[in-house]
Design a protein around this motif. Sequence first.
Motif, mmCIF file in Angstrom:
data_model
loop_
_atom_site.group_PDB
_atom_site.id
_atom_site.type_symbol
_atom_site.label_atom_id
_atom_site.label_comp_id
_atom_site.label_asym_id
_atom_site.label_seq_id
_atom_site.Cartn_x
_atom_site.Cartn_y
_atom_site.Cartn_z
ATOM 1 N N PRO A 13 -9.858 -2.733 36.855
ATOM 2 C CA PRO A 13 -8.995 -1.611 37.216
ATOM 3 C C PRO A 13 -7.640 -1.759 36.525
ATOM 4 C CG PRO A 13 -10.003 -2.584 39.172
ATOM 5 C CD PRO A 13 -10.293 -3.513 38.034
ATOM 6 N N ASP A 14 -7.150 -0.718 35.982
ATOM 7 C CA ASP A 14 -5.901 -0.529 35.232
ATOM 8 C C ASP A 14 -6.070 -0.651 33.731
ATOM 9 O OD1 ASP A 14 -5.564 -3.274 34.476
ATOM 10 O OD2 ASP A 14 -3.842 -3.585 35.779
ATOM 11 N N ASP A 15 -7.183 -1.214 33.228
ATOM 12 C CA ASP A 15 -7.392 -1.250 31.775
ATOM 13 C C ASP A 15 -7.317 0.157 31.201
ATOM 14 O OD1 ASP A 15 -7.819 -4.000 31.855
ATOM 15 O OD2 ASP A 15 -10.005 -3.853 31.751
ATOM 16 N N GLU A 16 -8.042 1.083 31.829
ATOM 17 C CA GLU A 16 -8.076 2.448 31.316
ATOM 18 C C GLU A 16 -6.724 3.130 31.441
ATOM 19 O OE1 GLU A 16 -7.656 2.459 35.045
ATOM 20 O OE2 GLU A 16 -9.633 1.731 34.445
ATOM 21 N N THR A 17 -5.950 2.757 32.434
ATOM 22 C CA THR A 17 -4.668 3.435 32.624
ATOM 23 C C THR A 17 -3.691 3.059 31.524
ATOM 24 O OG1 THR A 17 -5.116 3.134 34.982
ATOM 25 C CG2 THR A 17 -3.010 4.120 34.389
ATOM 26 N N TYR A 18 -3.654 1.799 31.149
ATOM 27 C CA TYR A 18 -2.800 1.378 30.042
ATOM 28 C C TYR A 18 -3.246 1.982 28.719
ATOM 29 C CZ TYR A 18 -0.338 -2.174 32.796
ATOM 30 O OH TYR A 18 0.438 -2.816 33.718
ATOM 31 N N LEU A 19 -4.543 1.981 28.474
ATOM 32 C CA LEU A 19 -5.052 2.264 27.135
ATOM 33 C C LEU A 19 -5.514 3.696 26.924
ATOM 34 C CD1 LEU A 19 -7.097 -1.017 26.588
ATOM 35 C CD2 LEU A 19 -4.843 -0.462 25.658
ATOM 36 N N ALA A 20 -5.842 4.416 27.996
ATOM 37 C CA ALA A 20 -6.472 5.718 27.795
ATOM 38 C C ALA A 20 -6.065 6.785 28.798
ATOM 39 C CB ALA A 20 -7.999 5.560 27.838
ATOM 40 N N ALA A 21 -5.067 6.533 29.630
ATOM 41 C CA ALA A 21 -4.710 7.517 30.657
ATOM 42 C C ALA A 21 -4.323 8.860 30.054
ATOM 43 C CB ALA A 21 -3.565 6.984 31.519
ATOM 44 N N GLY A 22 -3.558 8.832 28.970
ATOM 45 C CA GLY A 22 -3.156 10.074 28.337
ATOM 46 C C GLY A 22 -4.339 10.845 27.794
ATOM 47 N N LEU A 23 -5.232 10.144 27.108
ATOM 48 C CA LEU A 23 -6.427 10.786 26.562
ATOM 49 C C LEU A 23 -7.338 11.307 27.662
ATOM 50 C CD1 LEU A 23 -7.186 8.268 23.696
ATOM 51 C CD2 LEU A 23 -6.716 10.707 23.397
ATOM 52 N N PHE A 24 -7.529 10.495 28.700
ATOM 53 C CA PHE A 24 -8.362 10.929 29.824
ATOM 54 C C PHE A 24 -7.822 12.218 30.434
ATOM 55 C CE2 PHE A 24 -10.660 6.879 31.565
ATOM 56 C CZ PHE A 24 -11.389 6.798 30.393
ATOM 57 N N ALA A 25 -6.529 12.218 30.746
ATOM 58 C CA ALA A 25 -5.940 13.377 31.411
ATOM 59 C C ALA A 25 -5.978 14.609 30.518
ATOM 60 C CB ALA A 25 -4.508 13.061 31.831
#
Length: 241
Positions: A13-25
Amino acid sequence: MELGTVMGVWAHPDDETYLAAGLFAHAAEHGSRVVDVTATRGEGGSMDEERWPPETMGEVRELELVRSLALLGVTEHYWLELPDVDMQSPLPEVGAARVRNLMEKISPDTVLTFGPDGMTGHEGHKSVGRWATEAFQEVAPTGAKLYYATQTPEFPQEWLPKLEPFNIFLPGTPPTTPRVELSICFVLDERGLERKVNAIQQHASQIEGLLHVFGEEGFRRFMAEEYYRLAQVKAPSGLLQ
């Protein structure tokens, strides 16, 4: 930026938030299906065992991730149900089949994950990156693209001295790619950055030290761009380009 159905494969948990949160959103907001996959609940990641006892850490981090993904508009998430391990230990190989099964089910157009370096050099990161790569080669649809997270050459110069006390990046990491060679260089606008910062703040058990070292303005700059290099494109008949 058209990414189609997006699948992210991460270790904690949090790997995706650092690396891909902008792309995901961004992808979710523009109608793409976004599926997040996390191998472990990060129960080994307590920064303060008095405030965050190891025996409850997995539950704490699970709830942190749920809140974070909700802010990003990501509604599909899967756990691989693997135990968290130390930085030097790979994750149990049973995870490979689970990633393959999910990728076959989801049939993503875009896969985001770690490269062979694991971004930080942590063996668990390397495990999930390898599983995602193998699954991509075996079952991703024709035309799908596999991207590995990377940084620019400027990143270690500016940030590694500040990050040294946290032992996040092992020697030889992070990987870097010149800007002209990046396949994805996603610069978050002010609204997107605010959303990403709010999302990472849900991971309260993990970020207090970073906020203290960076300060608010520095932390926002740290989070403001996301970089990927294209690793593979799935060609017809399972060939790779």
